[in-house]
Design a protein around this motif. Structure first.
Motif, short mmCIF file in Angstrom:
data_model
loop_
_atom_site.label_atom_id
_atom_site.label_comp_id
_atom_site.label_asym_id
_atom_site.label_seq_id
_atom_site.Cartn_x
_atom_site.Cartn_y
_atom_site.Cartn_z
N GLU A 85 91.25 72.42 9.80
CA GLU A 85 90.46 71.40 9.10
C GLU A 85 90.25 70.18 9.98
N LEU A 144 78.46 72.35 9.30
CA LEU A 144 79.35 73.45 9.66
C LEU A 144 78.62 74.79 9.65
N LEU A 190 87.39 75.87 15.88
CA LEU A 190 87.19 75.28 14.55
C LEU A 190 88.05 75.96 13.49
N GLY A 240 85.94 81.07 13.15
CA GLY A 240 85.35 79.76 12.90
C GLY A 240 83.89 79.67 13.25
N ARG A 276 87.36 70.90 12.39
CA ARG A 276 86.06 70.92 11.69
C ARG A 276 85.63 69.50 11.33
#
Length: 516
Positions: free
Chosen positions: A406, A448, A403, A69, A409
């Motif tokens: 979903e 992100l 992360l 992630g 995030r």
């Protein structure tokens, strides 16, 4: 060496509590083993110097495995290696978590760990300078006080947060957790009040307590299905500490599972691959959780904290009045919020530092600046701790899976947008001269992508020896008599907040469980 009734591995937050509480019985012979040394260095005692410990003699200085992630980046994982453990290195924030955290533990089978069950242990530990009440205790070993730095940039953050619609919260451990405010701290007279200061040092006067610094545990010895000793190395020599009643692991969420696995307690297939005899097949090391934070940084024309702390007048203030920049815990202000409507409890926490905080806390404070760090407070991601080899000195493999879901995030993206919103309000905009390290925009893609290169641990690993999977609600290791784990590794999930106060609570509760 001589035998003991209890051998405690780790003089960190829970281990110090256990050493003090168990040695209250003058007939109990108690030993506590600590891999690090004394905790009397300036960078431990002076709050604002805490980052000077990173990658030094007081730091285990671990790195994660490549985190998917985070774009395959390894995360730096500092942990305290001295008397007091990470309570001698942390930002001293006193937050217990949300009542819903503990009630969820109890509902999932951790009987005796509901909020109503654990609150008395929080109160027993606490000596809050605001006085006693429904939510706070006085007279306990752990001094909890208001901050004595009160940097103007932290005040600007709180004003801006109000302008953005967030309520001012004077007590995150009171009636409600949500809102923004200044954190209460585990400090005494402006200096750090670690678990060692609060619990261990006063207890060291007792003749029945033996504290063994510079002593590293190698493995737990078991015979006939019972733990009866700890093999250690001390000043280059291997020694055995026998435990007539119990061995208690309090080495933290990375080291406690490692010691169990080195002792033959863990996932059988993994242990056999390393030629370790299996004593108990348990999911040790699974379930790792942590709070993932992504600090945003801005420049300012206001003198920032670390510049002020270097002024000789700050030394005078600390020494004469116990206040000023050197008393700062760095993350002076922050708070709790929801990433979206309808959540039963906050899923975001914020830490505001009136100084730059970048490159995982290792970046130089090259400009006057400040940071706002949103973190994923209730992660759904789970990682693991595994052995690298059967050699005790080898660092464990740590994969947090930051992360990875979903939900996590989305929460982080929401937290970054909230931080950008607060920083853009009048009170903060008035003291901001420009960006230092921010996403290119507030789009999910840009956030992100930026976070993959900047996100970091908030230093709260938990849940690798969880209640219900590795230990029972009395913290006894399943299938092995005379062995308990009592630290943040037993938490079924990471609490919503900084984990030092919950770990001290666990030490207090564990002491009662052990004493019956």
């Amino acid at each position: 060496m001589g035998g003991y009734d209890y051998v405690i591995v780790g003089a960190g937050s829970a281990g110090c509590v256990l050493a003090a509480r168990l040695s209250e019985d003058p007939e109990a012979r108690v030993a506590v083993v600590e891999a690090g040394g004394p905790d009397n260095a300036e960078e431990i005692l002076v709050p604002a110097a805490l980052a000077r410990q990173f990658k030094g003699e007081f730091d285990w200085d671990l790195d994660s495995e490549p985190e998917p992630g985070l774009g395959g980046r390894r995360a730096y994982l500092p942990r305290g290696r001295t008397l007091g453990g990470s309570s001698s290195m942390n930002a001293m924030i006193y937050v217990r978590g949300h009542p819903a955290d503990y009630d969820a533990w109890a509902a999932d089978g951790a009987s005796g760990w509901s909020h109503a069950d654990v609150l008395p242990y929080f109160l027993r530990a606490e000596d809050n300078e605001r006085g006693a009440g429904d939510h706070h205790g006085v007279g306990g070993p752990l001094t909890v006080s208001d901050g004595r730095s009160n940097h103007p940039l932290a005040s600007a953050f709180l004003d801006a947060a109000e302008q953005a619609g967030y309520r001012r919260n004077a007590d995150f451990n009171g009636d409600t957790q949500e809102g923004m405010g200044r954190y209460q701290l585990t400090q005494r007279g402006g200096l750090r009040c670690s678990a060692a200061v609060a619990y261990l040092h006063p207890a060291m006067e007792r003749p029945n307590l033996t504290v063994l610094p510079w002593t590293r545990a190698l493995r737990v010895r078991c015979e006939g299905g019972r733990a009866n000793a700890v093999e250690v190395t001390r000043y280059g020599e291997v020694e055995v500490l026998t435990a007539e009643r119990e061995v208690i692991l309090a080495a933290g969420a990375y080291e406690s599972p490692k010691l169990l696995m080195l002792s033959g307690i863990g996932p059988a297939d993994q242990l056999r691959d390393l030629d370790i005899d299996v004593l108990a097949d348990l999911p040790v090391g699974e379930g790792l959780q942590d709070h993932c934070m992504a600090p945003l940084n801005w420049r300012t024309d206001t003198e920032s904290l670390m510049a002020a702390a270097s002024n000789p007048d700050s030394v005078t203030l600390l020494e004469s009045e116990g206040r000023g920049p050197l008393t700062s815990n760095i993350a002076e202000a922050g708070g709790f919020a929801h990433s979206r409507p309808g959540l039963p409890a906050p899923d975001l926490q914020f830490h505001m530092t009136p100084t730059l905080y970048h490159q995982e806390g290792l970046g130089a404070t090259v400009d006057h600046g400040f940071a706002i760090g949103p973190c994923v407070l209730a992660p759904t991601s789970r990682g693991r701790v595994t052995l690298r080899s059967s050699i005790p000195g080898a660092a464990p493999r740590v994969l947090h899976n930051y992360l990875a879901t979903e939900e996590d995030r989305a929460a982080l993206v929401s937290g970054v947008r909230i931080a950008l919103d607060i920083a853009g309000r009048e009170a903060m905009a008035a003291v901001t001269t420009g960006p230092f390290d921010l996403p290119e925009s507030d789009s999910q893609t840009d956030i992100l992508g930026w976070a993959a290169a900047r996100a970091m641990t908030l230093y709260h690993p938990t849940s690798t020896c969880g209640i219900g999977s590795v230990v029972d609600p009395d913290l006894r290791v399943r299938g092995i008599a005379g062995l308990r784990v009592a630290d943040a590794s037993v938490f079924p999930s990471v609490p919503r907040g900084n984990t030092n106060a919950p770990t001290i609570m666990a030490g207090e509760k564990a002491a009662d469980l052990i004493r019956g």
